[in-house]
Design an enzyme around this catalytic site. Structure first.
Site, PDB file in Angstrom:
ATOM      1  CB  CYS A 187      66.523  39.227  38.516  1.00  0.00           C
ATOM      2  SG  CYS A 187      67.157  38.569  37.212  1.00  0.00           S
ATOM      3  CB  CYS A 333      67.253  29.834  50.773  1.00  0.00           C
ATOM      4  SG  CYS A 333      66.753  29.696  49.031  1.00  0.00           S
TER       5      CYS A 333
END
Ligand code: ZN
Length: 375
Positions: A187, A333
């Site tokens: 991930c 972000c």
């Protein structure tokens, strides 16, 4: 069924007795859905196209970034910033104009998976992430389509074909449920030597072609493991789990499930989103709200967008009251994951007008301002 031009093009296939003209006609009548046009999907789709697979479906919603080009060879320099789907389609038709390329501009989810996959014979999972891996595995089981699996990690890769309807196990026979979020390095932005997904993606294309042409034996019930540093291929036997929660007699998984929360990325489907291009236009005209950056202080120091309010995600639970509840709030972000979490958190606190900036500051750097320093 094959035109004279096609017969000329596939001449080297015709001289293979196992394939021949009949096999080529099967390939022309065949169809493959390739999920993702990244490291694995690039070589897989390109070899399928070159081999003359009649219909190739592509699913992707990303744009080409400079850091993709080291391994995602379907895309080239001139496509940076443009949709991967357009780039991939262009390249495939350049390789072979005799095929049909269908593009699906979407993230592959439990909601759209059946509809997208419906017209195809075979699914190739070219994404190498857990949410799509489980989704394509379950989809293959429910629809009776073979799922050609490929995965890479550091210098090693794996290939298999999951096709319970052909007698083999499914992915859940090995790993019934995804591991806990955060425990899996794939991930994160793990490193990869570009040629590795090239090899594994090519093996996936080979298995899809074998299945369509009906030649050889597919690796159902077998995991093929490639170790690049030691140059070894090893086969592991995969057994069907008689109590498998998907393909066993008493399944607990009875419909498609999204594991979006898995990598810490919440499901953004019901969330309001804005692209960086739309944000740039809105900022020029005077933003109708406030822009919040939820990255870490280190990331903020390295690069920031003008006029942003900075509250790191981990401080948000203690500091969210600093944000006005009567104004539109745009949140960004690095890549869109943490800001989506922040949107979800604020929504739970009663904030109603929240918008996630898709792709975050990384997309801003790629599409708006390449001079922005990397964090
Ligand atoms: Zn199973």
């Amino acid at each position: 069924m094959l035109t004279p031009e096609e017969k000329q093009r596939y001449a080297r296939h015709f001289t293979l007795p196992e394939l021949g003209e009949t096999g080529q006609e099967k390939l022309k009548a065949g169809s493959v859905l390739c999920i993702g046009t990244g490291g694995l999907g690039s070589p897989a789709a390109m070899y399928l196209a070159a081999a003359g697979v009649g219909k190739i479906g592509l699913v992707d919603s990303d744009h080409v970034e400079p850091s993709n080009l080291q391994r995602q060879i379907i895309h080239g320099e001139s496509w940076i910033g443009k949709p991967k789907l357009e780039s991939a389609k262009h390249r495939l038709l350049e390789i072979n104009p005799h095929i049909e390329v269908v593009t699906h501009d979407a993230r592959f989810t439990a909601k759209n998976a059946r509809e997208i996959a419906e017209p195809y014979d075979i699914i190739i999972d070219g994404t190498d992430n857990f949410p799509t891996r489980y989704l394509s595995n379950d989809l293959a089981y429910f629809t009776g389509k073979p799922n050609v699996y490929g995965s890479i990690f550091r210098f090693e890769g794996q290939v298999s074909v999951f096709a319970p309807h052909l007698g083999g196990p499914c992915y859940r026979c090995m790993l019934p449920n995804p591991p806990d979020p955060g425990t899996v390095p794939s991930c994160a932005e793990a490193g990869v030597l570009g040629v590795l997904p090239g090899i594994i993606g090519s093996l996936q294309a080979m298995e899809a072609i074998k299945l369509i042409a009906g030649i050889g034996t597919p690796p159902t019930g077998k995991l093929v493991h490639y170790d690049a540093l030691n140059t070894t291929f090893r086969n592991f036997t995969l057994r069907k789990d008689p109590e498998c929660i998907l393909c066993g007699p008493n399944p607990s998984v009875t419909d498609l499930i999204d594991y979006d929360g898995f990598c810490g990325v919440p499901n953004t489907e019901s969330m309001k989103e804005i692209t960086v291009q739309e944000l740039a236009t809105a900022l020029k005209q005077g933003l109708d709200g406030i822009l919040v950056d939820v990255r870490t202080p280190e990331e903020w120091d390295a690069a920031k967008l003008d006029g942003t309010i900075h509250i790191p995600l981990q401080e948000l639970p203690n500091r969210y009251s600093e944000l006005p509840s009567d104004q539109k709030i745009y949140i960004h972000c690095k890549a869109g994951g943490r800001s989506a979490k922040a949107c979800q958190f604020l929504e739970a606190q009663g904030y109603s007008d929240l918008t996630n900036v898709k792709g975050g500051i990384d997309a801003w750097r790629t599409l708006i301002d390449p001079t922005l320093p990397m964090a």
